[in-house]
Design an enzyme around this catalytic site. Sequence first.
Site, PDB file in Angstrom:
ATOM      1  N   ILE A 279      -5.047  10.930  10.446  1.00 21.07           N
ATOM      2  CA  ILE A 279      -4.110  11.979  10.151  1.00 21.07           C
ATOM      3  C   ILE A 279      -4.612  12.779   8.818  1.00 21.07           C
ATOM      4  CG2 ILE A 279      -1.576  10.884   8.782  1.00 21.07           C
ATOM      5  CD1 ILE A 279      -1.370  10.515  11.609  1.00 21.07           C
TER       6      ILE A 279
ATOM      7  N   VAL B 199      -3.090  -8.162  -1.027  1.00 28.46           N
ATOM      8  CA  VAL B 199      -1.698  -7.883   0.250  1.00 28.46           C
ATOM      9  C   VAL B 199      -3.636  -9.436   0.051  1.00 28.46           C
ATOM     10  CG1 VAL B 199      -1.420  -6.220   0.324  1.00 28.46           C
ATOM     11  CG2 VAL B 199      -3.223  -6.808   1.029  1.00 28.46           C
TER      12      VAL B 199
ATOM     13  N   ASN C  97       1.747  -1.825   5.410  1.00 30.47           N
ATOM     14  CA  ASN C  97       0.876  -0.510   5.486  1.00 30.47           C
ATOM     15  C   ASN C  97      -0.438  -0.370   4.795  1.00 30.47           C
ATOM     16  OD1 ASN C  97       0.022   2.461   5.761  1.00 30.47           O
ATOM     17  ND2 ASN C  97       0.318   1.959   3.036  1.00 30.47           N
TER      18      ASN C  97
ATOM     19  N   GLY D 167       0.648  -1.200  -0.395  1.00 34.73           N
ATOM     20  CA  GLY D 167      -0.195   0.149   0.022  1.00 34.73           C
ATOM     21  C   GLY D 167       0.825   0.954   0.105  1.00 34.73           C
TER      22      GLY D 167
ATOM     23  N   TYR E  28     -13.042  -2.976  12.081  1.00 32.76           N
ATOM     24  CA  TYR E  28     -11.702  -2.832  12.391  1.00 32.76           C
ATOM     25  C   TYR E  28     -10.801  -2.148  13.302  1.00 32.76           C
ATOM     26  CZ  TYR E  28      -8.234   1.474  10.661  1.00 32.76           C
ATOM     27  OH  TYR E  28      -7.412   2.198  10.754  1.00 32.76           O
TER      28      TYR E  28
END
Length: 263
Positions: free
Chosen positions: A191, A64, A90, A13, A158
Amino acid sequence: MGKLTGRVAIVTGGSRGIGKAISEKLAKEGARIVIAATTLDVAEEATGAINAAGGEAIAMQTDVTDFGSVKQTVEQTINTFGRVDILVNNAGGSARGKMSLFCDSEEETWRHVLDTNMMGVFYACRSVINHMQERGEGAIINIGSVAGMIGLASQVDYSASKGAVIAFTQALAKETASRGVRVNCVSPGPIKSDAIRDIPPEMRDNLAFRQLVDSTGLGDFGEPEDIANLVALLASDEGKFITGQNYAVCGLMNLGLNTPLAG
């Protein structure tokens, strides 16, 4: 010379957001970069920017969630560069548009989130671990999340997947430390991304948005480079005595309440 000169790094990623910042930072420190991403043209755009800046990077299309695809990327990297010194896991994501309370969630959504965030890390680590142990050196950095530390409502899947990544990191580090392979985790909080930067000023006044900003205690979101800088340290000899650790990069968000209860 950078602190990673001569080393080879795979960044899953690695073509967008935090992953792109990590790829660029490791390249600036001298590592040769393999950006493993689902969308090849975007990955090639990212590698092109690194190469134009004087670094060395190639792109490999990688899913992935597919063990065979991940193994092929690792094998191709070894065939091309002769080694893998650094693995940064990542690639990941949330349910996004299908995010909901757990009582309203669907199995298909859980499986997508768990396959991407958790199984993707398993597959990549399994694909490189014997190579690194046989060479007696290597650094693996998994990207977790503060959600995996404190849990977030509406993100049960998550949070669970990232919590698993943190526990996986600690357990694998215990198996590999004596064989020269260090395994650490970096857990970002909020972020900045292009999506965040594009939020209109009127939406920034939304209570939920303000609460998220305030939760960091620093009055702002972090930058992708804040994650990349720590990853570079953990991948280098400057982090040679660090393994099995999880680093929260989220201001105060992981510590709970950051406002006085009285006064």
